[in-house]
Design an enzyme around this catalytic site. Structure first.
Site: not given
Ligand code: AHR
Length: 511
Positions: A26, A178-179, A265, A314, A361
């Site tokens: 990204e 995205n999201e 997480y 992701e 990433q």
């Protein structure tokens, strides 16, 4: 302590898609600028502005697919800003990942579509582009696919040629936002369903125009079943679709090839965590398995099995140290790498439904595989797990059970098995990966592959002698490399060995 891994070579799960070993880059912090792209900076060797020390390390991963340009960045990105002569490209602000920073890094647009696709060519990886749904239109997305993939004589195809690429790039994977429940437009699920249908309709039209079905479209899901169910319920827009109905169009479900989920997480800090937090992060990482199961269950209510794949788009550790104001950088430890092994084991177990997974990433940001400074690039511990696990690619995942101690973690839904494992088979070769999560003692492991026709050909171990809190730096990066492991082939389909504390083992057996 003792554990046993049992592999059922006669219980195949499914083929392990190579795309499960995918990646995500990204425009965020030093992932693209500094990490992959340095332009005219001559402190490192470059090819077309791309830094070759990073590229050469990434080549070692045989990356199947790379998602770009975001993330949240994607839904405030306008692709035409990033093509053509670099000194004429506009500087823009992008809304995401710059908040809270004193010197807000603006987007120079030096790295755009042609630079990304050049990177993919150098890495021999399939590009995956996420288009802007939140602040843009199907027209902008349609123009982008035409610029990339159209071979005819149009203004957009000619612009691609003027920019140096004669042949169409053939970008196969297209993410529709995205999201979109968050940074990607804050759509309610039924609103995103409307947007999805609209965007995918035009993409599908383009596919038909090209007379081929070479592109695949991805919807971005949510972690909650409620959101996903309303999204799927709404996708039909209240219409009855079917062969011959509504201007001959099929169901909007035909406009979706993959449905994605994201999961991050953390427990404690990147290097500062208690023993309890060391184990807790495994319990949290295990949620990826539940995310996949629940998404599969939701999808199965709407389409026949296998028609829509699940992408874990992701995933990875996101420690509190990785903040917007430091470009989401964090230390990358052996603990993080061990969680990766566990998640890949879980994904293999659902090879029947998972079509792709992209760890977040690629470079410098979050759970990166490569880190850089101005002069050098080096591998993180997580890189080595991907490198070891690569042998699973293209094989068939096998049912694998582990008899081991399960540690209960207060407040968590999942117990943590002290050993995690998965196995796959193909072309007379069986590959088993097993990690010992106990950080304070070795585990005496028996791997039973259930067939005496197999014997061990190689055994490798990662992180023997490393501490769980050790993280990669330019100076110590080589200390995380794999080394051979002593194992005993019992000759009856079982292999025994001591897995060092906090280690990952790879065993290759051949017929
Ligand atoms: O990977 C960092 C961010 O995490 C992405 O931009 C976004 O999609 C997610 O929330």
């Amino acid at each position: 302590m003792q554990s046993e891994v049992r592999v059922s070579s006669h219980e195949p799960i499914d083929y392990i898609s190579k795309n499960i070993y995918g990646h995500f880059a990204e425009h965020l912090g030093r992932c693209i600028y500094g990490g992959l792209w340095v332009g005219d900076d001559d402190r490192v060797e470059t090819e077309d502005g791309l830094r070759m020390d990073t590229v050469s390390l990434l080549r070692g991963l045989n990356m199947p697919v790379l998602r770009w340009p975001g993330g949240c960045f994607a839904d405030d990105y306008h692709w035409e800003d990033g093509i053509g002569p670099r000194d004429e490209r506009p500087r823009r602000r992008n809304l995401w990942w710059t908040q809270g920073r004193e010197n807000v890094p603006e987007e120079s647009n030096e790295f755009g579509t042609d630079e990304f696709l050049r990177l993919c060519q150098l890495l021999d990886t399939d590009p995956y582009i996420a288009v802007n749904v939140g602040s843009s239109t199907p027209q902008e997305a349609l123009d982008w696919i035409e610029y990339c993939n159209y071979g005819g004589d149009t203004e957009l195809a000619d612009r691609r040629r003027e920019n140096g690429q004669e042949e169409p790039y053939g970008v196969k994977y297209w993410g529709i936002g995205n999201e979109n429940w968050g940074c990607g437009g804050r759509f309610a699920p039924d609103e995103y369903a409307d947007e999805y249908r609209r965007f995918a309709n035009y993409f599908n039209g383009f596919d038909k125009l090209m007379n081929e079905e070479s592109t695949e479209f991805i919807a971005c899901g949510h972690l909650t079943d409620d959101w996903n169910e309303v999204f799927f319920d709404s996708l039909n827009g209240g219409m009855e679709y079917g062969p011959g109905s509504f201007l001959g169009m099929g169901s909007p479900f035909n406009l979706m090839d993959h449905f994605s989920v994201h999961r991050y997480y953390q427990a404690g800090g990147d290097t500062d965590f208690t023993d309890e937090q060391y184990y807790k992060i495994f319990a949290r990482a295990q949620k990826v398995g539940g995310d996949i199961d629940r998404a599969a269950e939701t999808i199965s209510q709407y389409v026949p099995e296998g028609e829509i794949g699940i992408i874990v788009d992701e995933w990875g550790v996101w420690h509190p140290e990785a903040r917007s104001d430091n470009g989401l950088e964090q230390e990358n430890t052996v603990r993080d790498a061990l969680t990766t092994a566990g998640v890949l084991d879980l994904i293999h177990a659902r090879a029947d439904v998972v079509s792709m997974a992209n760890i977040a990433q690629l470079v410098n940001v979050l759970q990166c595989l490569v880190q850089t400074d101005e002069e050098a690039a080096w591998r993180t511990p997580t890189y080595h797990v991907f490198d070891l696990y690569e042998n699973h690619i293209g094989q068939t995942a096998l049912e694998t059970s582990v008899d081991t101690e399960n540690r209960t973690i207060e407040g968590e839904d999942h117990d943590v098995p002290m050993v995690s494992a998965s196995a796959s088979e193909g072309d007379g070769e069986l590959f088993v990966t097993a990690s010992n999560r106990r950080h304070d003692e070795p585990e005496s492991l028996t791997v039973d592959v259930g067939s005496s026709s197999y014997s061990v050909s190689t055994a490798t171990v990662l992180f023997e002698g490393n501490d769980i809190r050790e993280y990669s730096t330019k100076e110590n990066a080589e200390s995380f490399e794999a080394s051979p492991l002593d194992v005993t082939d019992e000759g009856d389909g079982t292999v025994t060995f001591d897995a060092p504390p906090a280690s990952v083992v790879g065993l290759t057996l051949t017929e």
